[in-house]
Write a protein that holds these residues in place. Structure first.
Motif, PDB file in Angstrom:
ATOM      1  N   VAL A 105       0.719  -1.477  -0.078  1.00 49.46           N
ATOM      2  CA  VAL A 105      -0.044   0.156   0.263  1.00 49.46           C
ATOM      3  C   VAL A 105       1.145   1.124   0.160  1.00 49.46           C
ATOM      4  O   VAL A 105       1.608   1.878   0.865  1.00 49.46           O
ATOM      5  CB  VAL A 105      -1.094   0.511   1.458  1.00 49.46           C
ATOM      6  N   LEU A 106       0.832   2.428  -1.152  1.00 48.14           N
ATOM      7  CA  LEU A 106       1.398   3.338  -1.044  1.00 48.14           C
ATOM      8  C   LEU A 106       0.764   4.281  -0.325  1.00 48.14           C
ATOM      9  O   LEU A 106       1.279   5.248   0.360  1.00 48.14           O
ATOM     10  CB  LEU A 106       1.721   3.769  -2.005  1.00 48.14           C
ATOM     11  N   LYS A 107      -0.385   4.506  -0.601  1.00 50.80           N
ATOM     12  CA  LYS A 107      -1.471   5.656   0.543  1.00 50.80           C
ATOM     13  C   LYS A 107      -2.866   5.346   0.627  1.00 50.80           C
ATOM     14  O   LYS A 107      -3.627   4.969   0.175  1.00 50.80           O
ATOM     15  CB  LYS A 107      -1.379   6.450  -0.857  1.00 50.80           C
ATOM     16  N   PRO A 108      -2.915   4.953   2.273  1.00 46.04           N
ATOM     17  CA  PRO A 108      -4.040   4.494   2.800  1.00 46.04           C
ATOM     18  C   PRO A 108      -4.918   5.828   2.440  1.00 46.04           C
ATOM     19  O   PRO A 108      -4.693   6.564   2.240  1.00 46.04           O
ATOM     20  CB  PRO A 108      -3.386   4.030   4.270  1.00 46.04           C
ATOM     21  N   GLY A 109      -6.529   6.122   2.652  1.00 51.58           N
ATOM     22  CA  GLY A 109      -7.182   6.502   2.474  1.00 51.58           C
ATOM     23  C   GLY A 109      -8.772   6.004   2.005  1.00 51.58           C
ATOM     24  O   GLY A 109      -8.910   5.003   2.143  1.00 51.58           O
ATOM     25  N   GLY A 114      -2.145   0.852  -4.187  1.00 55.44           N
ATOM     26  CA  GLY A 114      -0.801   0.771  -4.233  1.00 55.44           C
ATOM     27  C   GLY A 114      -0.212   0.049  -5.293  1.00 55.44           C
ATOM     28  O   GLY A 114       0.017   0.326  -6.679  1.00 55.44           O
ATOM     29  N   GLU A 115       0.284  -0.739  -5.390  1.00 54.54           N
ATOM     30  CA  GLU A 115       1.557  -1.100  -6.274  1.00 54.54           C
ATOM     31  C   GLU A 115       2.600  -2.874  -6.217  1.00 54.54           C
ATOM     32  O   GLU A 115       2.542  -3.278  -5.196  1.00 54.54           O
ATOM     33  CB  GLU A 115       3.399  -0.670  -6.878  1.00 54.54           C
ATOM     34  N   VAL A 116       2.613  -3.414  -6.975  1.00 54.62           N
ATOM     35  CA  VAL A 116       3.216  -4.643  -7.308  1.00 54.62           C
ATOM     36  C   VAL A 116       3.754  -5.139  -8.177  1.00 54.62           C
ATOM     37  O   VAL A 116       3.353  -5.450  -9.451  1.00 54.62           O
ATOM     38  CB  VAL A 116       1.378  -5.991  -7.611  1.00 54.62           C
ATOM     39  N   ALA A 123      13.224 -16.422 -10.350  1.00 53.57           N
ATOM     40  CA  ALA A 123      13.982 -14.702 -10.665  1.00 53.57           C
ATOM     41  C   ALA A 123      13.729 -13.612  -9.864  1.00 53.57           C
ATOM     42  O   ALA A 123      13.369 -13.637  -8.661  1.00 53.57           O
ATOM     43  CB  ALA A 123      12.591 -14.973 -11.646  1.00 53.57           C
ATOM     44  N   THR A 124      14.554 -12.875 -10.314  1.00 55.43           N
ATOM     45  CA  THR A 124      15.408 -11.860  -9.549  1.00 55.43           C
ATOM     46  C   THR A 124      14.389 -10.781 -10.523  1.00 55.43           C
ATOM     47  O   THR A 124      14.566  -9.657  -9.738  1.00 55.43           O
ATOM     48  CB  THR A 124      16.773 -11.392  -9.570  1.00 55.43           C
ATOM     49  N   GLU A 125      14.711 -10.937 -11.529  1.00 56.70           N
ATOM     50  CA  GLU A 125      14.055  -9.805 -12.236  1.00 56.70           C
ATOM     51  C   GLU A 125      12.384  -9.846 -12.628  1.00 56.70           C
ATOM     52  O   GLU A 125      11.773 -11.016 -12.575  1.00 56.70           O
ATOM     53  CB  GLU A 125      14.590  -9.586 -14.323  1.00 56.70           C
ATOM     54  N   ILE A 126      11.643  -8.088 -11.691  1.00 53.17           N
ATOM     55  CA  ILE A 126      10.791  -7.942 -12.470  1.00 53.17           C
ATOM     56  C   ILE A 126       9.931  -8.178 -14.161  1.00 53.17           C
ATOM     57  O   ILE A 126      10.432  -7.770 -14.676  1.00 53.17           O
ATOM     58  CB  ILE A 126      10.017  -6.460 -11.538  1.00 53.17           C
ATOM     59  N   ALA A 127       9.225  -9.397 -13.636  1.00 47.25           N
ATOM     60  CA  ALA A 127       7.965  -9.365 -15.298  1.00 47.25           C
ATOM     61  C   ALA A 127       7.227  -8.506 -15.104  1.00 47.25           C
ATOM     62  O   ALA A 127       6.234  -8.091 -16.522  1.00 47.25           O
ATOM     63  CB  ALA A 127       7.075 -11.326 -14.894  1.00 47.25           C
ATOM     64  N   ALA A 128       6.398  -8.018 -14.455  1.00 48.89           N
ATOM     65  CA  ALA A 128       5.188  -7.131 -14.472  1.00 48.89           C
ATOM     66  C   ALA A 128       5.122  -6.560 -13.151  1.00 48.89           C
ATOM     67  O   ALA A 128       5.530  -6.889 -12.418  1.00 48.89           O
ATOM     68  CB  ALA A 128       3.629  -8.121 -14.357  1.00 48.89           C
ATOM     69  N   HIS A 129       4.794  -4.519 -13.390  1.00 50.44           N
ATOM     70  CA  HIS A 129       4.683  -3.702 -12.814  1.00 50.44           C
ATOM     71  C   HIS A 129       2.972  -3.064 -12.686  1.00 50.44           C
ATOM     72  O   HIS A 129       3.298  -3.600 -13.516  1.00 50.44           O
ATOM     73  CB  HIS A 129       5.649  -2.635 -12.916  1.00 50.44           C
TER      74      HIS A 129
END
Length: 141
Positions: A105-109, A114-116, A123-129
């Motif tokens: 959660v980046l900002k509640p309210g 949020g971000e995922v 793997a170490t590399e992000i496959a999706a943002h």
């Protein structure tokens, strides 16, 4: 916000009851507390798309569930908030295998942001943002 910290297993139970598709796919809540969560999507051939990569709908579903798990960890396991938007950027293909989603959660309210980050389990590399927003809903008694 509730000070009680439910276990990952109890949050997983809430997720599986609230989103039966998460149970059908076998999504596991590995950790969920303080507005962050890590969920695991086990490998299933039925989640692949042509070309042998994990399908976009499976990754979007995993991201949505992971964000809800993060909210459940923040609210003591009681949350009925609703997704209002979800934007996913596919950065690289995911070969067959288990997938991890790390949500925060980046900002509640009233409007939650949020971000995922999604990656293969080994793997170490992000496959999706993923960026997502939710409308806060007070749980019914």
């Amino acid at each position: 916000m509730d000070d009680a910290a439910p276990s990952s297993a109890s949050i997983q139970d809430v997720v599986h009851r609230g989103v039966p598709l998460a149970a059908a796919w076998g999504i596991e809540v590995l950790a969920a507390a303080g507005g962050s969560a890590t969920c695991r999507l086990p490998w299933r051939e039925s989640l692949l798309r042509p070309g042998g990569t994990v399908s976009g709908p499976a990754l979007m579903g995993l991201a949505d569930v992971a964000m809800w798990a993060a909210l459940l960890g923040l609210t003591g396991g009681r949350d009925e908030s609703l997704t209002t938007s979800l934007t996913i950027h596919f950065l690289r293909r995911l070969d067959p295998g288990p997938v991890l989603a790390e949500a925060r959660v980046l900002k509640p309210g009233r409007i939650i942001v949020g971000e995922v980050m999604i990656r293969g389990e080994t793997a170490t590399e992000i496959a999706a943002h993923v960026t997502t927003s939710w409308a806060a809903v007070v749980p019914r008694s």
